[in-house]
Design an enzyme around this catalytic site. Structure first.
Site, PDB file in Angstrom:
ATOM      1  N   HIS A 129      42.558 -10.445  -1.375  1.00 28.08           N
ATOM      2  CA  HIS A 129      42.210 -10.622  -2.784  1.00 28.08           C
ATOM      3  C   HIS A 129      42.427 -12.075  -3.222  1.00 28.08           C
ATOM      4  O   HIS A 129      43.565 -12.528  -3.332  1.00 28.08           O
ATOM      5  CB  HIS A 129      43.086  -9.681  -3.622  1.00 28.08           C
ATOM      6  CG  HIS A 129      42.828  -9.725  -5.083  1.00 28.08           C
ATOM      7  ND1 HIS A 129      43.780 -10.128  -6.001  1.00 28.08           N
ATOM      8  CD2 HIS A 129      41.728  -9.404  -5.796  1.00 28.08           C
ATOM      9  CE1 HIS A 129      43.281 -10.035  -7.223  1.00 28.08           C
ATOM     10  NE2 HIS A 129      42.033  -9.607  -7.125  1.00 28.08           N
TER      11      HIS A 129
ATOM     12  N   GLU B 119      37.890 -11.868  -0.409  1.00 33.42           N
ATOM     13  CA  GLU B 119      37.299 -11.625  -1.724  1.00 33.42           C
ATOM     14  C   GLU B 119      37.392 -12.897  -2.532  1.00 33.42           C
ATOM     15  O   GLU B 119      38.408 -13.604  -2.476  1.00 33.42           O
ATOM     16  CB  GLU B 119      38.049 -10.486  -2.433  1.00 33.42           C
ATOM     17  CG  GLU B 119      37.451 -10.051  -3.749  1.00 33.42           C
ATOM     18  CD  GLU B 119      38.103 -10.711  -4.971  1.00 33.42           C
ATOM     19  OE1 GLU B 119      37.619 -10.493  -6.093  1.00 33.42           O
ATOM     20  OE2 GLU B 119      39.107 -11.442  -4.788  1.00 33.42           O
TER      21      GLU B 119
ATOM     22  N   ASP C 216      36.002 -14.873  -6.436  1.00 32.83           N
ATOM     23  CA  ASP C 216      35.358 -14.822  -7.745  1.00 32.83           C
ATOM     24  C   ASP C 216      34.478 -16.053  -7.881  1.00 32.83           C
ATOM     25  O   ASP C 216      34.884 -17.149  -7.487  1.00 32.83           O
ATOM     26  CB  ASP C 216      36.415 -14.840  -8.852  1.00 32.83           C
ATOM     27  CG  ASP C 216      37.487 -13.781  -8.631  1.00 32.83           C
ATOM     28  OD1 ASP C 216      37.177 -12.609  -8.831  1.00 32.83           O
ATOM     29  OD2 ASP C 216      38.616 -14.148  -8.255  1.00 32.83           O
TER      30      ASP C 216
ATOM     31  N   HIS D 285      38.828 -17.571 -10.704  1.00 32.14           N
ATOM     32  CA  HIS D 285      38.858 -16.272 -11.369  1.00 32.14           C
ATOM     33  C   HIS D 285      38.628 -16.342 -12.868  1.00 32.14           C
ATOM     34  O   HIS D 285      37.766 -15.659 -13.410  1.00 32.14           O
ATOM     35  CB  HIS D 285      40.187 -15.557 -11.101  1.00 32.14           C
ATOM     36  CG  HIS D 285      40.267 -14.226 -11.775  1.00 32.14           C
ATOM     37  ND1 HIS D 285      40.825 -14.047 -13.034  1.00 32.14           N
ATOM     38  CD2 HIS D 285      39.835 -12.999 -11.376  1.00 32.14           C
ATOM     39  CE1 HIS D 285      40.732 -12.785 -13.385  1.00 32.14           C
ATOM     40  NE2 HIS D 285      40.149 -12.119 -12.395  1.00 32.14           N
TER      41      HIS D 285
ATOM     42  N   GLU E 173      32.627 -11.569  -6.126  1.00 31.16           N
ATOM     43  CA  GLU E 173      32.577 -11.027  -7.484  1.00 31.16           C
ATOM     44  C   GLU E 173      31.943 -12.035  -8.419  1.00 31.16           C
ATOM     45  O   GLU E 173      32.416 -13.170  -8.547  1.00 31.16           O
ATOM     46  CB  GLU E 173      33.972 -10.658  -8.011  1.00 31.16           C
ATOM     47  CG  GLU E 173      33.873 -10.063  -9.409  1.00 31.16           C
ATOM     48  CD  GLU E 173      35.193  -9.716 -10.060  1.00 31.16           C
ATOM     49  OE1 GLU E 173      35.197  -9.512 -11.296  1.00 31.16           O
ATOM     50  OE2 GLU E 173      36.216  -9.659  -9.356  1.00 31.16           O
TER      51      GLU E 173
END
Length: 290
Positions: A8, A35, A37, A50, A118
């Site tokens: 993450h 992962e 952002d 993020h 994301e």
């Protein structure tokens, strides 16, 4: 069943999130996937970050979208964690990651990796965010049919159903992930630095998005459901129904041993964690004792 483990924002329990150090550590930790952002800068460059504002995790201030990449590269994105960076992970000035830099790290890993991207909304650029991402990937040699780029398999995630549906015209359904989580007004207000009226409007939009996202998952319009671990605990019958219907679940952010055990019991296929090496050890210990 061997669960896939996604780091993450990298191994962000060890180093500042979304930084070079965190991603290199995640690869070293043996994560199956990373992962990240994604935001657009003022000059339409894709960066791994993020928040919508710079204040929490950098020496800058204001909206990410109001700054060019060159301006952002002058900031410090790692020292706020107070963790020294090993020399092999670069210096402080090397820690902001563009998507291009992250792809290069993953290519150099020498093994297959998954990348969960994301897309952060509401973006001031609207769905130009998705379009710029796809344009970049196509230029790099990404194959839409398999969603592969060299040794990297890419999936696309968002809480925003419009973003997921926009991508559906270009990305195989199996590689689309609808994120879902319960909406708490106070958390939204705190994270977006908004007043009551503005936060209330955003909460209403997010609740509508949640409902639409759940409908996409129920209908099988996406290949992946991405519930938060709090959502999993609060809506276990829904999770069990999705799994029984053959849905693939990628649950975030799973760090606590009890949450790892819950995911194992439910048969969750993919786990996103800040601690990939530790969670792998927990899962392996559970399999050995079963």
């Amino acid at each position: 069943m061997k669960q896939k483990i996604f780091a993450h924002r990298g191994s962000s329990a060890a180093f500042a999130e979304n930084t070079r150090a965190a991603y290199l550590q995640a690869i070293a930790d043996g994560a199956d996937g990373l992962e990240c952002d994604i935001h657009l800068t003022a000059d339409l460059k894709l960066i791994c970050f993020h928040d919508f504002d710079l204040d929490r995790t950098s020496t800058g201030t204001g909206h990410v979208a109001d700054h060019t990449l060159d301006e952002l590269l002058r900031l410090d994105f790692s020292s706020w964690r107070g963790v020294p960076i090993p020399p092999e992970y670069g210096g402080v000035a090397d820690q902001l990651m563009t998507l291009d830099a992250l792809i290069d790290l993953m290519r150099a890993a020498g093994r297959p990796l998954d990348l969960a991207v994301e897309l952060k909304h509401p973006s001031p650029f609207g769905q130009t965010l998705e379009d710029e991402l796809l344009k970049y990937l196509m230029a790099e040699g990404w194959e839409p049919e398999s969603s592969r780029l060299d040794n990297i398999t890419i999936s696309f995630m968002s809480f925003h159903p419009d973003a997921v549906q926009h991508l559906d015209d270009h990305v195989p359904t199996d590689h689309l992930c609808q994120l879902v989580d319960d909406i708490e007004a106070e958390e939204i207000r705190g994270s977006l630095f908004m007043g009551k009226l503005t936060a209330g409007a955003v909460v209403a939009l997010l609740r509508r998005a949640l409902s639409e996202g759940e409908q996409l998952i129920e209908a099988g319009a996406v290949g992946l459901a991405g519930p938060g671990i709090d959502y999993v605990r609060a809506h276990r019958p829904v999770i069990e129904r999705w799994l029984a219907a053959g849905r693939r679940l990628r649950v975030w952010t799973v760090d606590d041993p009890a949450d790892v055990q819950l995911c194992r019991e439910l048969g969750i296929q993919e786990i996103t964690t800040n601690r990939p090496a530790e969670v792998r050890t927990m899962l392996e210990a559970g399999r050995l004792s079963a």
